[in-house]
Design a protein around this motif. Structure first.
Motif, PDB file in Angstrom:
ATOM      1  N   PRO A   1       0.819  -1.212   0.000  1.00 28.30           N
ATOM      2  CA  PRO A   1       0.000   0.000   0.000  1.00 28.30           C
ATOM      3  C   PRO A   1       0.859   1.271   0.000  1.00 28.30           C
ATOM      4  CG  PRO A   1       0.262  -0.778   2.242  1.00 28.30           C
ATOM      5  CD  PRO A   1       1.110  -1.689   1.367  1.00 28.30           C
ATOM      6  N   ASP A   2       0.199   2.415   0.132  1.00 25.07           N
ATOM      7  CA  ASP A   2       0.920   3.672   0.340  1.00 25.07           C
ATOM      8  C   ASP A   2       1.840   3.528   1.553  1.00 25.07           C
ATOM      9  OD1 ASP A   2      -0.681   4.599  -1.687  1.00 25.07           O
ATOM     10  OD2 ASP A   2      -1.804   6.022  -0.463  1.00 25.07           O
ATOM     11  N   ARG A   3       3.055   4.065   1.430  1.00 24.31           N
ATOM     12  CA  ARG A   3       4.006   3.969   2.532  1.00 24.31           C
ATOM     13  C   ARG A   3       5.201   4.880   2.249  1.00 24.31           C
ATOM     14  NH1 ARG A   3       4.241  -0.003  -1.048  1.00 24.31           N
ATOM     15  NH2 ARG A   3       6.235  -0.859  -1.744  1.00 24.31           N
ATOM     16  N   TRP A   4       5.952   5.154   3.280  1.00 23.11           N
ATOM     17  CA  TRP A   4       7.182   5.943   3.155  1.00 23.11           C
ATOM     18  C   TRP A   4       8.369   5.022   2.889  1.00 23.11           C
ATOM     19  CZ3 TRP A   4       8.003  11.081   2.842  1.00 23.11           C
ATOM     20  CH2 TRP A   4       6.947  11.929   3.198  1.00 23.11           C
ATOM     21  N   LEU A   5       9.263   5.469   2.013  1.00 23.50           N
ATOM     22  CA  LEU A   5      10.547   4.825   1.785  1.00 23.50           C
ATOM     23  C   LEU A   5      11.625   5.746   2.347  1.00 23.50           C
ATOM     24  CD1 LEU A   5      10.091   3.644  -1.930  1.00 23.50           C
ATOM     25  CD2 LEU A   5       9.527   2.410   0.185  1.00 23.50           C
ATOM     26  N   VAL A   6      12.391   5.235   3.299  1.00 27.33           N
ATOM     27  CA  VAL A   6      13.384   6.088   3.965  1.00 27.33           C
ATOM     28  C   VAL A   6      14.760   5.429   4.055  1.00 27.33           C
ATOM     29  CG1 VAL A   6      11.622   7.282   5.325  1.00 27.33           C
ATOM     30  CG2 VAL A   6      12.723   5.249   6.266  1.00 27.33           C
ATOM     31  N   ALA A   7      14.915   4.210   3.533  1.00 25.33           N
ATOM     32  CA  ALA A   7      16.186   3.495   3.694  1.00 25.33           C
ATOM     33  C   ALA A   7      17.318   4.247   3.000  1.00 25.33           C
ATOM     34  CB  ALA A   7      16.069   2.094   3.122  1.00 25.33           C
ATOM     35  N   GLU A   8      18.465   4.339   3.689  1.00 24.71           N
ATOM     36  CA  GLU A   8      19.647   5.004   3.156  1.00 24.71           C
ATOM     37  C   GLU A   8      20.601   3.971   2.548  1.00 24.71           C
ATOM     38  OE1 GLU A   8      21.242   6.857   6.608  1.00 24.71           O
ATOM     39  OE2 GLU A   8      19.728   8.444   6.674  1.00 24.71           O
ATOM     40  N   HIS A   9      21.443   4.433   1.597  1.00 21.48           N
ATOM     41  CA  HIS A   9      22.497   3.588   1.009  1.00 21.48           C
ATOM     42  C   HIS A   9      21.932   2.241   0.554  1.00 21.48           C
ATOM     43  CE1 HIS A   9      24.996   6.612   2.851  1.00 21.48           C
ATOM     44  NE2 HIS A   9      24.596   6.245   4.057  1.00 21.48           N
ATOM     45  N   SER A  10      20.710   2.255   0.007  1.00 24.42           N
ATOM     46  CA  SER A  10      20.008   1.002  -0.286  1.00 24.42           C
ATOM     47  C   SER A  10      19.333   1.062  -1.650  1.00 24.42           C
ATOM     48  CB  SER A  10      18.926   0.714   0.774  1.00 24.42           C
ATOM     49  OG  SER A  10      19.487   0.628   2.066  1.00 24.42           O
ATOM     50  N   PHE A  11      19.240  -0.098  -2.260  1.00 28.29           N
ATOM     51  CA  PHE A  11      18.415  -0.263  -3.450  1.00 28.29           C
ATOM     52  C   PHE A  11      17.004  -0.502  -2.938  1.00 28.29           C
ATOM     53  CE2 PHE A  11      16.588  -2.783  -6.942  1.00 28.29           C
ATOM     54  CZ  PHE A  11      16.884  -1.947  -8.011  1.00 28.29           C
ATOM     55  N   ARG A  12      16.107   0.473  -3.118  1.00 24.99           N
ATOM     56  CA  ARG A  12      14.830   0.454  -2.420  1.00 24.99           C
ATOM     57  C   ARG A  12      13.790  -0.504  -2.986  1.00 24.99           C
ATOM     58  NH1 ARG A  12      13.941   6.862  -0.865  1.00 24.99           N
ATOM     59  NH2 ARG A  12      15.380   6.903   0.914  1.00 24.99           N
ATOM     60  N   PRO A  13      13.693  -0.701  -4.298  1.00 26.16           N
ATOM     61  CA  PRO A  13      12.698  -1.667  -4.777  1.00 26.16           C
ATOM     62  C   PRO A  13      13.070  -3.092  -4.361  1.00 26.16           C
ATOM     63  CG  PRO A  13      13.390  -0.194  -6.553  1.00 26.16           C
ATOM     64  CD  PRO A  13      14.346   0.002  -5.412  1.00 26.16           C
ATOM     65  N   PRO A  14      12.153  -4.048  -4.571  1.00 22.44           N
ATOM     66  CA  PRO A  14      12.510  -5.447  -4.305  1.00 22.44           C
ATOM     67  C   PRO A  14      13.750  -5.850  -5.102  1.00 22.44           C
ATOM     68  CG  PRO A  14      10.152  -5.242  -4.673  1.00 22.44           C
ATOM     69  CD  PRO A  14      10.754  -3.912  -4.995  1.00 22.44           C
ATOM     70  N   TRP A  15      14.647  -6.563  -4.451  1.00 20.05           N
ATOM     71  CA  TRP A  15      15.896  -6.976  -5.080  1.00 20.05           C
ATOM     72  C   TRP A  15      15.651  -8.139  -6.038  1.00 20.05           C
ATOM     73  CZ3 TRP A  15      14.348  -7.527  -0.084  1.00 20.05           C
ATOM     74  CH2 TRP A  15      14.064  -8.831   0.325  1.00 20.05           C
ATOM     75  N   TYR A  16      16.675  -8.525  -6.765  1.00 17.57           N
ATOM     76  CA  TYR A  16      16.597  -9.722  -7.614  1.00 17.57           C
ATOM     77  C   TYR A  16      16.685 -10.949  -6.717  1.00 17.57           C
ATOM     78  CZ  TYR A  16      17.265  -6.321 -11.244  1.00 17.57           C
ATOM     79  OH  TYR A  16      17.102  -5.231 -12.065  1.00 17.57           O
TER      80      TYR A  16
ATOM     81  N   GLU B   1       2.475   6.967  -3.052  1.00 19.18           N
ATOM     82  CA  GLU B   1       1.070   7.300  -2.865  1.00 19.18           C
ATOM     83  C   GLU B   1       0.255   6.840  -4.058  1.00 19.18           C
ATOM     84  OE1 GLU B   1       0.284  11.101  -0.350  1.00 19.18           O
ATOM     85  OE2 GLU B   1       1.837  11.652  -1.805  1.00 19.18           O
ATOM     86  N   GLY B   2      -1.016   6.564  -3.799  1.00 18.29           N
ATOM     87  CA  GLY B   2      -1.924   6.179  -4.866  1.00 18.29           C
ATOM     88  C   GLY B   2      -1.611   4.822  -5.455  1.00 18.29           C
ATOM     89  N   THR B   3      -1.046   3.934  -4.671  1.00 13.20           N
ATOM     90  CA  THR B   3      -0.689   2.597  -5.159  1.00 13.20           C
ATOM     91  C   THR B   3      -1.251   1.540  -4.228  1.00 13.20           C
ATOM     92  OG1 THR B   3       1.157   1.138  -5.746  1.00 13.20           O
ATOM     93  CG2 THR B   3       1.518   2.652  -3.929  1.00 13.20           C
ATOM     94  N   LEU B   4      -1.707   0.439  -4.796  1.00 16.23           N
ATOM     95  CA  LEU B   4      -2.158  -0.694  -3.995  1.00 16.23           C
ATOM     96  C   LEU B   4      -2.043  -1.960  -4.834  1.00 16.23           C
ATOM     97  CD1 LEU B   4      -3.262  -1.790  -1.372  1.00 16.23           C
ATOM     98  CD2 LEU B   4      -5.582  -1.297  -2.175  1.00 16.23           C
ATOM     99  N   ALA B   5      -1.014  -2.739  -4.549  1.00 16.42           N
ATOM    100  CA  ALA B   5      -0.812  -4.042  -5.185  1.00 16.42           C
ATOM    101  C   ALA B   5      -0.963  -5.119  -4.118  1.00 16.42           C
ATOM    102  CB  ALA B   5       0.562  -4.119  -5.828  1.00 16.42           C
ATOM    103  N   PHE B   6      -1.146  -6.362  -4.547  1.00 13.87           N
ATOM    104  CA  PHE B   6      -1.242  -7.460  -3.595  1.00 13.87           C
ATOM    105  C   PHE B   6      -0.519  -8.677  -4.161  1.00 13.87           C
ATOM    106  CE2 PHE B   6      -4.746  -8.479  -6.408  1.00 13.87           C
ATOM    107  CZ  PHE B   6      -4.719  -9.862  -6.484  1.00 13.87           C
ATOM    108  N   MET B   7      -0.246  -9.623  -3.286  1.00 15.76           N
ATOM    109  CA  MET B   7       0.418 -10.859  -3.685  1.00 15.76           C
ATOM    110  C   MET B   7      -0.224 -12.034  -2.958  1.00 15.76           C
ATOM    111  SD  MET B   7       4.497 -11.702  -3.706  1.00 15.76           S
ATOM    112  CE  MET B   7       4.752 -11.570  -1.936  1.00 15.76           C
ATOM    113  N   LEU B   8      -0.459 -13.112  -3.708  1.00 14.43           N
ATOM    114  CA  LEU B   8      -0.841 -14.403  -3.143  1.00 14.43           C
ATOM    115  C   LEU B   8       0.389 -15.285  -3.200  1.00 14.43           C
ATOM    116  CD1 LEU B   8      -4.282 -14.800  -4.931  1.00 14.43           C
ATOM    117  CD2 LEU B   8      -3.938 -14.315  -2.506  1.00 14.43           C
ATOM    118  N   GLU B   9       0.948 -15.581  -2.048  1.00 15.59           N
ATOM    119  CA  GLU B   9       2.184 -16.347  -1.959  1.00 15.59           C
ATOM    120  C   GLU B   9       1.871 -17.710  -1.355  1.00 15.59           C
ATOM    121  OE1 GLU B   9       6.518 -14.864  -0.942  1.00 15.59           O
ATOM    122  OE2 GLU B   9       5.402 -15.227   0.904  1.00 15.59           O
TER     123      GLU B   9
END
Length: 441
Positions: free
Chosen positions: A317-332, A390-398
């Motif tokens: 959902p909507d959320r803040w990204l604050v991580a430093e020195h990091s690749f913020r999206p999901p990694w490989y 903001e304005g995003t909402l994805a889901f996953m069935l794992e």
């Protein structure tokens, strides 16, 4: 006063007529108003108290009286998972990432269940483990038609258009960004006001429950009070109707003489509910790195292996990204779990192109996946200041099980045939003379 009862898994009690609930006894010799007592059990009788799901229904006629001569009917593109001696898989699909465009809304009048199209199945519907993931498109309401699923608990995720569930326990209305869970055996009629599209997960395993928070502590993620259950309501209608049942992986139908939604009062915890995904309290890294997606679990269906789920329902959902020195999206990564994703609205940060609301993707067990070339480049150049998605909402069935793709899904024009090779656009950036890495220009 709210039209709903709140509290996930609570023992609720509701009556549509005063004093319709028997006083102090589940099944007295005679029930108020001449009603019949009927118990609906969603778990074995001897399941531990904390996991036991059952409700007592006080109805005008017992379900036995709403019975007819059931005949197998065509299920269209709706499929169930089978293993064992039922023959080969419907189709053999090569191991690769898969993605589908949104389901076009059907032409003409299409209602539930005819508008359900299955993308994947896993496990075994008769052995009671695994799931099926489908997309749906409806343009009309059910009319004197009713349904219940004897095989699975059903999780509806609306993406376009609202849904109105007239259930045995009462009315539930849901819009996109809300979910509805209908337990096994609960009858309902599904109505729409406009063309509607979304996703459906059938859970063959243990009922969904809230995940343990572990080190998170007492607060965060989904809170019990935000899960809403219906107030009792009933129909005393005698008219020729049709009752559909999903049983043994097949669809059956019978003509019946009255509405089966005739429960005047009920109490218990085996009941339908809804949840507003906008009330989810996300957690995440506050200094560096990227948290596993399990931190976003809304509901989980456990397996017999501790820490390994039959299904996790996860949202982004909507959320803040604050991580430093990091690749913020999901990694490989490559994962022992298999992941089917959908997008309710907005844009998914790891796949900014080609993944539209209503679309779906599958990254199966040990199939590599991660950001596409554009997302990698953008995240590698991004200024790492606090950023709010903001304005995003994805889901996953794992699920712990490999998901088998249906013939309809593989042969559908919705499938993006080129998607499986998206990783080939990721070029080598290796430079043995640049130990601190090489810029993207």
């Amino acid at each position: 006063m709210s039209a709903y009862l709140s509290g996930f898994g609570n023992h609720h009690a509701s009556e549509a007529l005063p004093n319709a609930l028997p006083d102090g006894q589940n099944s007295p010799q005679t029930c108020p108003y001449g009603l019949y007592a009927e118990q609906l059990s969603g778990t074995p009788f001897t399941a531990p108290r904390a996991q036991n799901r059952r409700s007592w229904l006080y109805r005008i006629r017992p379900t036995l009286a709403h019975w007819g001569a059931f005949l197998k009917v065509e299920a269209g593109d709706w499929r169930s998972a089978h293993i064992g001696d039922v023959g080969p898989r419907e189709i053999e699909v090569p191991p690769q990432p898969l993605r589908w465009d949104p389901l076009p809304l059907p032409e003409g009048e299409v209602a539930f269940p005819q508008g359900v199209h299955t993308l994947t199945t896993c496990g075994d519907v008769e052995a009671g483990h695994g799931m099926a993931a489908s997309v749906y498109g409806f343009t009309r309401s059910m009319r004197d038609e009713y349904f219940y699923n004897a095989d699975a608990e059903m999780l509806f995720v609306p993406q376009q258009g609202g849904l109105r569930f007239y259930t045995e326990m009462g009315l539930i209305e849901a819009e996109p960004a809300e979910i509805v869970v209908i337990p096994r055996g609960v009858k309902f009629r599904l109505e729409v006001d406009s063309p509607s599209r979304g996703y459906l997960c059938e859970n063959y395993g243990p009922p969904f429950q809230l995940p343990e928070r572990g080190p998170i502590g007492a607060n965060g993620l989904a809170n019990e009070r935000d899960f809403l259950y219906p107030q009792a309501a009933f129909e005393d209608v005698e008219t020729l109707s049709k009752l559909y049942i999903k049983w043994g992986g097949n669809l059956w139908a019978a003509d019946i003489a009255h509405s089966p939604l005739d429960v005047v009062a009920w109490h218990g915890n085996h009941a339908p509910y809804k949840y507003d995904l906008r009330k989810f309290c996300p957690m995440g890294p506050v200094l560096f790195d990227h948290a596993d997606p399990s931190i976003f679990t809304v509901l989980t269906s456990p397996s017999e292996v501790p820490g390994t789920s039959n299904i996790d329902f996860v949202i982004f959902p909507d959320r803040w990204l604050v991580a430093e020195h990091s690749f913020r999206p999901p990694w490989y990564h490559m994962n022992i779990m298999s992941e089917l994703m959908g997008l309710i609205h907005g844009q998914y940060d790891a796949k900014p192109n080609g993944f539209a609301p209503g679309a779906a993707s599958l990254h199966n067990r040990m199939i590599p996946h991660g950001p596409d070339a554009e997302a990698f480049a953008a995240a590698s150049r991004a200024e790492l200041k606090p950023q709010k998605l903001e304005g995003t909402l994805a889901f996953m069935l794992e699920t712990r099980l490999p998901q088998q793709v249906t013939r309809w899904a593989w042969e559908s024009p919705m499938r993006q045939a080129e998607y499986g090779m998206y990783g080939q656009r990721l070029e080598s950036r290796f430079d043995p003379l640049a130990p601190t890495g090489r810029g993207l220009g």
